[in-house]
Design a protein around this motif. Structure first.
Motif, PDB file in Angstrom:
ATOM      1  N   LEU A  48      14.251  62.194  45.796  1.00 53.07           N
ATOM      2  CA  LEU A  48      15.642  61.519  45.645  1.00 53.07           C
ATOM      3  C   LEU A  48      16.137  62.885  47.276  1.00 53.07           C
ATOM      4  CD1 LEU A  48      16.398  58.199  45.722  1.00 53.07           C
ATOM      5  CD2 LEU A  48      17.702  59.091  43.519  1.00 53.07           C
ATOM      6  N   ALA A  49      16.000  61.467  48.414  1.00 54.95           N
ATOM      7  CA  ALA A  49      16.826  62.553  49.293  1.00 54.95           C
ATOM      8  C   ALA A  49      18.682  62.573  49.221  1.00 54.95           C
ATOM      9  CB  ALA A  49      16.426  61.912  50.778  1.00 54.95           C
ATOM     10  N   PRO A  50      19.138  63.371  49.228  1.00 51.93           N
ATOM     11  CA  PRO A  50      20.741  63.354  49.626  1.00 51.93           C
ATOM     12  C   PRO A  50      20.893  61.976  49.886  1.00 51.93           C
ATOM     13  CG  PRO A  50      19.844  65.746  50.690  1.00 51.93           C
ATOM     14  CD  PRO A  50      19.068  64.638  50.041  1.00 51.93           C
ATOM     15  N   TYR A  51      22.062  61.700  49.288  1.00 58.75           N
ATOM     16  CA  TYR A  51      23.088  60.470  49.994  1.00 58.75           C
ATOM     17  C   TYR A  51      22.250  59.412  49.861  1.00 58.75           C
ATOM     18  CZ  TYR A  51      26.077  64.169  50.253  1.00 58.75           C
ATOM     19  OH  TYR A  51      26.985  65.585  50.322  1.00 58.75           O
ATOM     20  N   GLU A  52      20.955  59.151  49.165  1.00 60.85           N
ATOM     21  CA  GLU A  52      19.816  58.248  49.679  1.00 60.85           C
ATOM     22  C   GLU A  52      19.747  57.060  47.902  1.00 60.85           C
ATOM     23  OE1 GLU A  52      14.834  56.494  49.969  1.00 60.85           O
ATOM     24  OE2 GLU A  52      15.873  58.920  49.485  1.00 60.85           O
ATOM     25  N   VAL A  53      19.990  56.328  48.007  1.00 61.56           N
ATOM     26  CA  VAL A  53      20.044  54.979  46.951  1.00 61.56           C
ATOM     27  C   VAL A  53      19.159  54.839  46.220  1.00 61.56           C
ATOM     28  CG1 VAL A  53      21.128  53.493  45.634  1.00 61.56           C
ATOM     29  CG2 VAL A  53      22.821  54.861  47.595  1.00 61.56           C
ATOM     30  N   ALA A  54      18.978  53.844  45.056  1.00 64.42           N
ATOM     31  CA  ALA A  54      18.107  53.865  44.627  1.00 64.42           C
ATOM     32  C   ALA A  54      18.361  52.578  43.214  1.00 64.42           C
ATOM     33  CB  ALA A  54      16.215  54.872  43.909  1.00 64.42           C
ATOM     34  N   PHE A  55      17.972  51.910  43.070  1.00 65.01           N
ATOM     35  CA  PHE A  55      17.997  50.804  41.942  1.00 65.01           C
ATOM     36  C   PHE A  55      17.106  50.793  41.449  1.00 65.01           C
ATOM     37  CE2 PHE A  55      20.326  48.889  46.131  1.00 65.01           C
ATOM     38  CZ  PHE A  55      21.870  48.677  45.126  1.00 65.01           C
ATOM     39  N   VAL A  56      17.428  50.580  39.633  1.00 66.23           N
ATOM     40  CA  VAL A  56      16.431  50.906  38.816  1.00 66.23           C
ATOM     41  C   VAL A  56      16.812  50.148  37.898  1.00 66.23           C
ATOM     42  CG1 VAL A  56      15.788  52.432  37.245  1.00 66.23           C
ATOM     43  CG2 VAL A  56      16.135  53.492  39.314  1.00 66.23           C
ATOM     44  N   ARG A  57      15.870  49.112  37.345  1.00 67.28           N
ATOM     45  CA  ARG A  57      15.386  48.375  36.083  1.00 67.28           C
ATOM     46  C   ARG A  57      15.487  50.011  34.510  1.00 67.28           C
ATOM     47  NH1 ARG A  57      16.169  43.459  35.809  1.00 67.28           N
ATOM     48  NH2 ARG A  57      15.099  42.923  37.970  1.00 67.28           N
ATOM     49  N   ASP A  58      16.802  49.901  34.115  1.00 67.06           N
ATOM     50  CA  ASP A  58      17.300  51.095  32.954  1.00 67.06           C
ATOM     51  C   ASP A  58      17.572  49.765  31.772  1.00 67.06           C
ATOM     52  OD1 ASP A  58      16.743  53.097  31.615  1.00 67.06           O
ATOM     53  OD2 ASP A  58      18.737  53.665  32.695  1.00 67.06           O
ATOM     54  N   ALA A  59      17.340  50.811  30.264  1.00 63.53           N
ATOM     55  CA  ALA A  59      17.828  50.033  29.417  1.00 63.53           C
ATOM     56  C   ALA A  59      19.353  50.663  28.616  1.00 63.53           C
ATOM     57  CB  ALA A  59      16.608  50.232  28.143  1.00 63.53           C
ATOM     58  N   SER A  60      19.569  51.193  29.520  1.00 67.99           N
ATOM     59  CA  SER A  60      20.990  51.931  29.624  1.00 67.99           C
ATOM     60  C   SER A  60      21.984  50.668  30.237  1.00 67.99           C
ATOM     61  CB  SER A  60      20.809  52.744  29.897  1.00 67.99           C
ATOM     62  OG  SER A  60      20.400  53.550  30.951  1.00 67.99           O
ATOM     63  N   CYS A  61      21.403  50.251  31.312  1.00 65.49           N
ATOM     64  CA  CYS A  61      22.926  49.345  31.604  1.00 65.49           C
ATOM     65  C   CYS A  61      22.404  47.862  30.705  1.00 65.49           C
ATOM     66  CB  CYS A  61      22.238  49.406  32.500  1.00 65.49           C
ATOM     67  SG  CYS A  61      22.428  50.549  33.936  1.00 65.49           S
ATOM     68  N   PRO A  62      23.751  47.513  30.711  1.00 69.13           N
ATOM     69  CA  PRO A  62      23.942  45.804  30.222  1.00 69.13           C
ATOM     70  C   PRO A  62      23.042  44.735  31.018  1.00 69.13           C
ATOM     71  CG  PRO A  62      26.010  46.829  31.355  1.00 69.13           C
ATOM     72  CD  PRO A  62      25.239  47.640  31.593  1.00 69.13           C
ATOM     73  N   THR A  63      22.695  44.001  30.550  1.00 64.87           N
ATOM     74  CA  THR A  63      22.047  42.375  30.845  1.00 64.87           C
ATOM     75  C   THR A  63      22.976  42.315  32.385  1.00 64.87           C
ATOM     76  OG1 THR A  63      20.979  41.814  29.220  1.00 64.87           O
ATOM     77  CG2 THR A  63      20.910  40.054  30.948  1.00 64.87           C
ATOM     78  N   GLY A  64      21.360  42.272  33.053  1.00 62.43           N
ATOM     79  CA  GLY A  64      22.545  41.474  34.443  1.00 62.43           C
ATOM     80  C   GLY A  64      22.882  42.488  35.331  1.00 62.43           C
ATOM     81  N   LYS A  65      22.435  44.529  35.417  1.00 60.80           N
ATOM     82  CA  LYS A  65      23.089  45.198  35.765  1.00 60.80           C
ATOM     83  C   LYS A  65      21.913  45.863  36.132  1.00 60.80           C
ATOM     84  CE  LYS A  65      27.923  44.870  35.142  1.00 60.80           C
ATOM     85  NZ  LYS A  65      29.188  45.858  35.217  1.00 60.80           N
ATOM     86  N   VAL A  66      21.894  46.967  37.212  1.00 58.64           N
ATOM     87  CA  VAL A  66      20.821  48.135  37.121  1.00 58.64           C
ATOM     88  C   VAL A  66      21.558  48.932  37.533  1.00 58.64           C
ATOM     89  CG1 VAL A  66      19.232  46.299  38.024  1.00 58.64           C
ATOM     90  CG2 VAL A  66      20.717  47.709  39.897  1.00 58.64           C
ATOM     91  N   LEU A  67      20.435  50.028  37.132  1.00 61.27           N
ATOM     92  CA  LEU A  67      21.471  51.866  37.299  1.00 61.27           C
ATOM     93  C   LEU A  67      21.090  51.585  38.627  1.00 61.27           C
ATOM     94  CD1 LEU A  67      22.238  54.149  35.620  1.00 61.27           C
ATOM     95  CD2 LEU A  67      19.751  55.210  35.781  1.00 61.27           C
ATOM     96  N   LYS A  68      22.071  52.125  39.232  1.00 57.90           N
ATOM     97  CA  LYS A  68      22.067  52.904  40.711  1.00 57.90           C
ATOM     98  C   LYS A  68      22.287  54.061  41.070  1.00 57.90           C
ATOM     99  CE  LYS A  68      24.764  52.189  44.963  1.00 57.90           C
ATOM    100  NZ  LYS A  68      26.334  52.184  45.877  1.00 57.90           N
ATOM    101  N   VAL A  69      21.276  54.996  41.162  1.00 60.20           N
ATOM    102  CA  VAL A  69      21.073  56.409  41.585  1.00 60.20           C
ATOM    103  C   VAL A  69      21.395  56.852  42.972  1.00 60.20           C
ATOM    104  CG1 VAL A  69      19.355  58.302  40.579  1.00 60.20           C
ATOM    105  CG2 VAL A  69      19.639  56.101  39.477  1.00 60.20           C
ATOM    106  N   THR A  70      22.001  57.936  43.313  1.00 56.78           N
ATOM    107  CA  THR A  70      22.477  57.979  44.495  1.00 56.78           C
ATOM    108  C   THR A  70      21.866  59.785  44.682  1.00 56.78           C
ATOM    109  OG1 THR A  70      24.131  56.997  45.243  1.00 56.78           O
ATOM    110  CG2 THR A  70      24.314  58.657  46.338  1.00 56.78           C
ATOM    111  N   GLY A  71      21.287  59.990  45.353  1.00 59.91           N
ATOM    112  CA  GLY A  71      20.263  61.168  45.410  1.00 59.91           C
ATOM    113  C   GLY A  71      21.776  62.471  45.280  1.00 59.91           C
TER     114      GLY A  71
END
Length: 79
Positions: free
Chosen positions: A30-53
């Motif tokens: 993931l490039a620096p400051y690039e954002v990716a949205f990931v469907r992850d079990a650690s987040c509650p229902t209706g939310k996704v994990l936002k990962v920033t490089g």
């Protein structure tokens, strides 16, 4: 006629850029400051994990966000 063609070309290029896809797993690279949205079990229902490089030597930022706040699409892409 030129305006019509220019409008069609612009909308074809601009519309796909506005949507974000939700990935099934976190990308390895993931490039620096690039954002990716990931469907992850650690987040509650209706939310996704936002990962920033991050730049070398720093950890990635991770936060659970709602899809409506970030304007992400419900399409699921494969990494």
């Amino acid at each position: 006629m030129r305006a019509l063609v220019l409008g069609v070309v612009f909308s074809a290029v601009a519309l796909p850029c506005l949507a974000q896809t939700v990935l099934k797993s976190e990308p390895l690279v993931l490039a620096p400051y690039e954002v990716a949205f990931v469907r992850d079990a650690s987040c509650p229902t209706g939310k996704v994990l936002k990962v920033t490089g991050a730049i070398r030597g720093l950890h990635r930022r991770k936060a659970c966000v709602t899809l409506a706040d970030e304007h992400a699409s419900l399409a699921i892409a494969t990494p």
